[in-house]
Design an enzyme around this catalytic site. Structure first.
Site, PDB file in Angstrom:
ATOM      1  CE  LYS A  32      -5.605 -10.126  12.594  1.00 35.18           C
ATOM      2  NZ  LYS A  32      -5.080 -11.337  13.260  1.00 35.18           N
ATOM      3  CG  HIS A  82      -2.197  -0.757   1.022  1.00 38.25           C
ATOM      4  ND1 HIS A  82      -2.257  -2.129   1.020  1.00 38.25           N
ATOM      5  CD2 HIS A  82      -3.480  -0.324   0.801  1.00 38.25           C
ATOM      6  CE1 HIS A  82      -3.512  -2.512   0.822  1.00 38.25           C
ATOM      7  NE2 HIS A  82      -4.268  -1.440   0.687  1.00 38.25           N
TER       8      HIS A  82
END
Length: 227
Positions: A102, A37
């Protein structure tokens, strides 16, 4: 509610998903963690094109373990999504429609989800070996020098996730806490009522025992006094 969807996940799909829905995904998605990212955002800062087609894409936050013989990928459990929070809003604004990870997300990410009618799914942590069975193919498409954190394209069948944040911003982590507190309040109220009833019952039983004892003494009395 249980739903089955296929990628690409478009706005038409996300608008029908609700926080708390159980969803099974089939189709292609990308795999990228924080290092990948970071590189994508750096590429955008340099006015370069992204190495992936970001429009209506799904990115799974995961770094797999080495694959065993005959398997396309190793253990494939989700990583903590907060690591991607500083990068996700920009990618969402460019067209990314779904994220899988998560844990909680920042307010900036939630705002971007609402703004772009996107969705955030949670996969079950600690179940990487089971999740990997849903992955039918995997290939590194860029940043291979990052090893396990390289960007991959995977194909999944009935990949199980839960909608945590839907396109309207409803957040399962918040609503579930409220529901839990509500349930606890109801249970405590019932428990207090039970104890009140139980205490009253004990007093009633004690009183009946005393009456029975007195009645027993009465039965021992002679029917008429001996003269």
């Amino acid at each position: 509610m249980e739903k089955h969807i296929t990628t690409p996940i478009t706005q038409k799909i996300t608008k029908d998903l609700r926080s708390g829905d159980y969803v099974y995904i089939t189709g292609e998605m990308y795999v990228a963690r924080d290092a990948a990212h970071k590189r994508m955002i750096e590429a955008l800062d340099r006015k370069e094109e992204l190495p992936i087609d970001i429009k209506d894409s799904t990115i799974y936050y995961m770094g797999p373990s080495p694959a065993r013989d005959g398997r396309p990928i190793g253990s494939a459990g989700p990583t903590t999504a907060t690591r991607m929070d500083k990068y996700a809003p920009r990618l969402l604004d460019l067209g990314e429609k779904a994220m899988i990870g998560k844990g909680k997300r920042s307010k900036e990410v939630i705002d971007a989800v609402i703004r772009n009618k996107a969705v955030y799914f949670a996969a079950v942590g600690g179940a990487g070996a089971l999740l990997s069975k849903c992955i039918k193919s995997s290939e590194v498409i860029c940043y291979d020098d990052l090893g396990a954190e390289a960007i991959r394209k995977i194909y999944v069948e009935d990949f199980p996730v839960i909608v945590v944040i839907d396109s309207e911003g409803n957040n399962l982590y918040e609503t579930s806490i409220k529901e839990f507190k509500k349930t606890i309040k109801i249970l405590l109220t019932k428990q207090r009522k039970f104890y009140r009833i139980n205490n009253a019952s004990r007093k009633c039983v004690k009183h009946l025992n005393n009456l029975c004892k007195d009645f027993g003494e009465v039965l021992k009395w002679p029917k008429r006094c001996p003269c």
